[in-house]
Design an enzyme around this catalytic site. Structure first.
Site, PDB file in Angstrom:
ATOM      1  CB  SER A   8      -1.230   0.113   1.419  1.00 15.12           C
ATOM      2  OG  SER A   8      -1.677  -1.066   1.180  1.00 15.12           O
ATOM      3  CG  HIS A  15       3.380  13.239  -8.150  1.00 15.65           C
ATOM      4  ND1 HIS A  15       4.970  12.819  -8.241  1.00 15.65           N
ATOM      5  CD2 HIS A  15       3.252  11.572  -8.538  1.00 15.65           C
ATOM      6  CE1 HIS A  15       5.693  11.411  -8.305  1.00 15.65           C
ATOM      7  NE2 HIS A  15       3.956  10.315  -8.432  1.00 15.65           N
ATOM      8  CB  CYS A  63      -3.463  -4.716   0.164  1.00 16.06           C
ATOM      9  SG  CYS A  63      -3.104  -4.390  -1.702  1.00 16.06           S
TER      10      CYS A  63
END
Length: 253
Positions: free
Chosen positions: A101, A106, A129
């Protein structure tokens, strides 16, 4: 909601991706340069790390590692590896099992001298997950980045097995990302869905309903423009927002 009794670990991957835009008008070259500097300062790698750390807290994840970087001339990136379970390794140990995970962001601030428009874009991905859900961070992230336009993709991949050995390709009810967006946010945006239910793919686009000129000017005030100039700036802002929202350039005729 009834919980599945699983055989082993929950192997479903739940990925929530944002593309968030903030638009403003900066009249002069100096204004535009100041805008880029302002964005770089307000959303530098340290500040983004704080936002993502709070995101981890909201979804109930433990932080394993943080990598961050500021760029020259502008922009920043942060990636956090996360785990569903609390992990307290000793100083000399290595974490050998990750829940696969992560959270990353960005940023892309930019401006153009032709029309004075400045755009700040942030791409965010929350991929988990296990039982933790990235959907719980939706409202926090939308509010933190003062969004004019938001495009959101949510997808559940893979499968997990229950105690009977039957495969499950999703473990929660959802028919729209909007199910998880707060009412106060919904009231501020026009929203549109494109969903592929049989593939567990969900897409929502959001566009701010009301454009407040004062909040979309940088280093200037509305009273510094005459009526015609105000109308021109408002038109430019509206066109920019609509073009980004619909993903196509409008006719300039």
């Amino acid at each position: 909601m009834h919980k599945l009794k699983l055989h082993g670990f929950n192997n479903l991957t739940k990925s929530l991706s944002f593309c968030i835009y903030n638009i403003c008008y900066a009249k002069t070259k100096d204004n535009r340069e100041n805008y880029i500097n302002h964005i770089d300062e307000q959303y530098n790698a340290d500040r983004l790390s704080e936002i993502l750390t709070e995101t981890c807290s909201i979804i109930g994840a433990s932080i394993l590692n943080i990598a961050k970087q500021d760029y020259d001339p502008q922009g920043a990136s942060v990636t956090i590896l996360i785990s569903e379970e609390e992990i307290n390794p000793s100083p000399n140990s290595v974490v050998a099992h990750l829940d696969k995970s992560h959270i990353c962001v960005h940023t892309y601030p930019e401006s153009h001298p032709a029309d004075g428009l400045c755009t700040f874009r942030a791409d965010i991905e929350v991929s988990t997950c296990g039982l933790i859900s990235p959907l719980n961070a939706l409202n926090y992230l939308i509010k933190q980045l003062k969004s004019d336009i938001v495009t959101i993709d949510y997808r559940v991949r893979g499968f997990t097995r229950d105690a009977e050995g039957i495969k499950h390709y999703i473990d929660h009810q959802i028919n729209s990302i909007q199910n998880f967006i707060s009412e106060d946010i919904k009231q501020c945006y026009n929203m549109m869905d494109v969903n592929v239910y049989q593939e567990n793919i969900f897409h929502t686009k959001m566009m701010l309903k009301d454009l407040d000129l004062e909040h979309h000017l940088f280093d200037t005030k509305p009273e510094q423009f005459n009526h015609e100039e105000k109308e021109d700036v408002i038109c430019k802002l509206h066109d920019e927002i609509k073009e980004i929202y619909y993903g196509r350039n409008l006719s300039k005729i």
